[in-house]
Structure formats: structure tokens, C-alpha cells
Design an enzyme around this catalytic site. Structure first.
Site, PDB file in Angstrom:
ATOM      1  CE  LYS A 275      -5.090 -29.906  -9.787  1.00 25.90           C
ATOM      2  NZ  LYS A 275      -5.059 -30.522  -8.439  1.00 25.90           N
ATOM      3  NE  ARG A 349      -2.975 -41.062  -6.881  1.00 24.48           N
ATOM      4  CZ  ARG A 349      -3.559 -40.729  -5.734  1.00 24.48           C
ATOM      5  NH1 ARG A 349      -4.233 -41.642  -5.038  1.00 24.48           N
ATOM      6  NH2 ARG A 349      -3.472 -39.496  -5.264  1.00 24.48           N
TER       7      ARG A 349
END
Length: 497
Positions: A275, A349
Site C-alpha cells: 500500500k 477474502r
């Protein structure tokens, strides 16, 4: 300064100094308690001069007039009496708490003329005060120049209402809700160097004191179960992952449980798909789903909910060391389905898919609800005022939407469909972990749907609501505890025997 309220409920009370809060609905001639604190009848003129009309959350703060037993009087508006909801009482309590930060003691006159004040309303008002007062400042060594670290302000509050017995009973219940919300807030606010997967699991284990059965699966145990998706996320960190299973058995032994699954990425760098530096510190909150599930299990146990519930949280840290998984890697989930990792920052996920499969395979629940700070895309769609709701079951979705409206932890239903499912097909594996920029929150939910079979399931994407949402009367904290009250209401309204 940390502030705590000590509440007493009473049918009548004459203040001996301190602050008096008088509630008034819109259009009423006078507020509650006026006969006690305004013997000279000066409040109507003060309200007129101050243009106070009882509008929701409006207030007028004055020095108590001559002859009053109080030192200070606060008029607080409730708004339209006919439209008052539980959330309105919470907000009113929060507004009162904000006005009482300098007080040592206070009397709240709750029974405003023109409104039917129930015991639940009185309890909600008190809970709203507590929720407003919550502060996470344990790492500040000094709060101000004249304040020590250990200082905590205790404000003694007498709530005057005709529904004393009902209020006391209701408050005992809503206090457990507050405790669950505060636990979730604490977990989200805690820095990641303090709260790793092992430490989070230890916090969850403390629920055993309330009668929750807690077991913790280690990395070795997860390997035996074939949780390659979850473990792939964890392999870049020196801190071992954990899967925590919490069971509350408050229902009949034969009843299938209701299951809640939380994403618990205690810190998310993005992994190899790292990030940007700006704002990365907020990724300590990427376990907001796991925090909400833990807080919910606290509530259900503390209030002795008559339901069987399972809470499962997958706890990992997503780091980019030499052992971290790479874009292009293919992992095998517990279900046997293979996943091509396109982006290591689409890691939540991967954690959830193994946790969902494990839950379904072991417990055969009547329904599964997962919570996750899953996608930035949901914030693009809904900002931070609603959480995204995805579901394969209309009945469950409607129950959640209604619970969200009741608690004001609001949800907006988003689509699922074959068209989105095609977007996560992979050339090299059964699926890939991201479908690209378009419809990002939908393809993430579509990915999870592949791991729930036909079990009624809902996915709540709380990326915009679990942390950093706008402060209001009942939340002044960065970590909001979103989902705890919502899911408790879901259970209470639909699943308790």
C-alpha cells in the site's frame, strides 16, 4: 479526560447543586422537571430569548436562577414526540454527555411532557451517555498539564423517570451491549505492535469468563485442515496466525447455531502489492470484522441470549518479507478450490474463504454472516454512512436491513450475479482473488459466495463504517464498533427462542 458515569434511576429527585438536564419535545410549553428546578418560573423567558423550541438535539445552557436547587440548567430538545426512536434516545443521551464534561454530578429529568417515556427509552438514554463518553487514551502518559495518567472523572447521574423498575431492568441489558461495542472499539483502536494474532486470540479467550466456549486453532492445525488460502496471507509475517472459534450455547441443544465470521487482519501492509505510505497506519483497523464478532459474542453471553451462536475469526498479519506470497502464486483453499493470487492486497477474502468453509463444514449453521473491512470500493460506492450488504438469501437480507434501520447501523444491499462471477475466473486456477477495479466490492463478495454452498449467507463490507467514520453523539472514537448493535438486534428480533 476519561469520563465514567454512575447511574441511579429514581421517581423523584431534588438536586443538591450540580447540573440539571431538562428534556423537552418540539412544540411543548415546558420541559420535564421544571417545577423542581425553576420555582420562580424564569425558564420560559430564557428559552424564548435563547430561541430554544425543543428541536432535536438543540440545547440551551444557563446558570440556574435564584431559588433553584441546581447550579446549572441545560434544556435539551428531543424533537417530534411522535417520531422518537431508540436511536433518537441514544443520541439525546450522547448530547447530554457532551454537555456534562465539566460536571461532577447531574440530574436528568427524562419524562418530558407530551412523550411516553418507557424503561427502554431511559436505558437507551443512559447508554447513549456512555457511548459518547468512551475514549481510547491509555497510551497518553499525560492528558493535560494538571492531569495524571490514572485520572478518571466519575460523574454521578440521577435519571428521574416514572418507569424506574423497567428502566433498571432494561439498562442491565443495554449495558451488555455497550460493553460489547466498547470491546470492539478497543480492539480496533489498539496498535498492531500490541495486538497481533496471538494477542487478539487471548483477548477472545477472556470471554470464557462469561460462559463462551473458546478454542484456538494454531498454524499446524490449520495446515492439517488444508487452509492454504488463509495461511498464504500469513506466511509473510513472523507472527503466527490463529483461527478462534467462540461458541455461545444459549438455545436448545438440537437447534443449529447462527454463525458470525470476522476478518481479522491485525495489520495490512498489502503484502508484496504494498500500500502507499500515506494512511497505512490506519490498517491496524483491518480487523474490524473480527472485533465486531468478538464484541457480539460478549453481548450474547453477557445478556444470556437464548440462541446458539458461533463466532469465528481468522487472525493474520499481511507483511511483505522474503517468505510472503507473490502475485501469480496459486493456493489451495480448505474447500479444495484453487485460487490465483493476482493482488496480495486482496487478502481479506483469502482469510474469509477458509473461515467460511470451516464454519459451514463443522457447524452446519442455519445462517452465516461475515463482516469484513474488505474493499475500498465499497467506500467509493457508499462512503462511510452505510455498509454494503450482499446475500444469497432474501429473507436474511431483509432481517439485516431492518436491524440496521432499528440500530442506525445502516446497510445498503448490493448485487450478486453470474456476470460478476465471470470476472473472477482464472486462466490458471479455479478463480482469482480480484476481478479488477470495476465492481470491486461486488466481485469480492462473489468470490466469497463460492465458499458458502447453499447455506443462507450474508456478507457485510464494513470498510467505511468500522473505523474513521464521522463522529456523532454516540461515537467520538476512531474505531466505531460498527456491527455489534446491528447483529445483536438481528438475533434478538429473529433468532431467540
Amino acid at each position: 479526560m476519561p469520563m465514567k458515569f454512575e447511574f441511579t434511576f429514581s421517581k423523584s429527585h431534588r438536586p443538591a447543586g450540580g447540573s440539571a438536564v431538562l428534556l423537552q419535545v418540539a412544540g411543548a410549553k415546558e420541559p420535564a422537571g421544571v417545577a423542581v428546578v425553576d420555582p420562580e418560573g424564569v425558564l420560559p423567558k430564557a428559552a424564548k430569548i435563547g430561541k430554544f423550541s425543543g428541536k432535536a438535539l438543540s440545547s440551551l445552557d444557563i446558570v440556574a436562577p435564584h431559588g433553584s436547587p441546581a447550579d446549572r440548567i441545560i434544556l435539551l430538545g428531543l424533537g417530534d414526540a411522535a417520531a422518537l426512536t431508540s436511536h433518537d434516545w441514544l443520541k439525546a443521551g450522547g448530547a447530554a454527555a457532551a454537555k456534562l464534561r465539566s460536571a461532577d454530578k447531574a440530574t436528568i429529568f427524562l419524562d418530558a411532557p407530551g412523550v411516553d417515556v418507557t424503561g427502554k427509552a431511559a436505558a437507551d438514554f443512559a447508554l447513549g451517555m456512555e457511548m459518547n463518553a468512551y475514549a481510547f487514551d491509555s497510551y497518553k502518559t499525560r492528558k493535560s498539564d494538571d492531569e495524571s495518567k490514572s485520572a478518571q472523572k466519575v460523574v454521578k447521574v440521577t435519571i428521574v423517570t416514572g418507569m424506574v423498575i423497567a428502566a433498571k431492568k432494561a439498562f442491565a441489558t443495554v449495558q451488555s451491549i455497550g460493553e460489547g461495542v466498547f470491546l470492539a472499539r478497543d480492539l480496533v483502536n489498539e496498535p498492531a505492535n500490541v495486538l497481533g494474532p496471538v494477542e487478539f486470540a487471548a483477548r477472545a479467550k477472556e470471554l470464557e469468563k462469561l460462559g463462551v466456549e473458546v478454542e484456538t486453532l494454531t498454524e499446524r492445525e490449520m495446515k492439517k485442515l488444508g487452509m492454504g488460502a488463509l495461511l498464504g496471507v500469513a506466511q509473510g509475517s513472523s507472527r503466527p496466525p490463529r483461527l478462534v472459534v467462540m461458541q455461545w450455547k444459549g438455545g436448545k441443544a438440537k437447534d443449529k447455531p447462527l454463525a458470525f465470521i470476522g476478518k481479522g487482519v491485525v495489520f495490512d501492509t498489502g503484502g508484496i502489492s504494498i500500500k502507499p505510505a500515506s494512511g497505512m497506519e490506519e490498517m491496524k483497523g483491518d480487523m474490524g470484522g473480527a472485533a465486531a464478532v468478538t464484541g457480539l459474542m460478549h453481548v450474547l453471553a453477557a445478556r444470556k441470549a437464548s440462541v446458539n451462536a458461533v463466532g469465528i475469526i481468522g487472525l493474520v498479519e499481511n507483511m511483505p518479507d522474503g517468505s510472503a506470497q507473490r502475485p501469480g502464486d496459486i493456493v489451495t483453499s480448505m474447500s479444495g478450490q484453487t485460487i490465483e493470487v493476482i493482488n496480495t492486497d486482496a487478502e481479506g477474502r483469502l482469510v474469509l474463504c477458509d473461515a467460511l468453509w470451516y464454519c459451514n463444514d463443522r457447524f452446519k449453521p442455519k445462517a452465516m454472516i461475515d463482516l469484513a473491512t474488505l474493499t475500498g470500493a465499497i467506500m467509493v460506492a457508499l462512503s462511510n454512512h452505510y455498509a454494503g450488504l450482499f446475500s444469497n438469501d432474501d429473507r436474511l437480507a431483509e432481517q439485516l436491513l431492518k436491524a440496521g434501520t432499528t440500530t442506525h447501523e445502516r446497510l445498503w444491499r448490493m448485487p450478486l450475479g453470474k456476470e460478476y462471477d465471470k470476472m473472477i475466473d482464472s486462466k490458471f486456477a479455479d478463480m482469482k482473488n480480484t476481478g479488477g477495479r470495476h465492481g470491486g466490492s461486488v466481485t469480492a463478495a462473489q468470490f466469497l459466495k463460492r465458499f458458502v454452498k447453499d447455506t443462507p449467507w450474508a456478507h457485510l463490507d464494513i470498510a467505511g463504517t468500522a473505523m474513521g467514520s464521522p463522529t456523532d453523539e454516540i461515537n467520538q472514537s476512531w474505531g466505531s464498533g460498527f456491527g455489534v448493535r446491528l447483529l445483536d438486534e438481528l438475533v434478538r428480533a429473529n433468532y431467540e427462542s
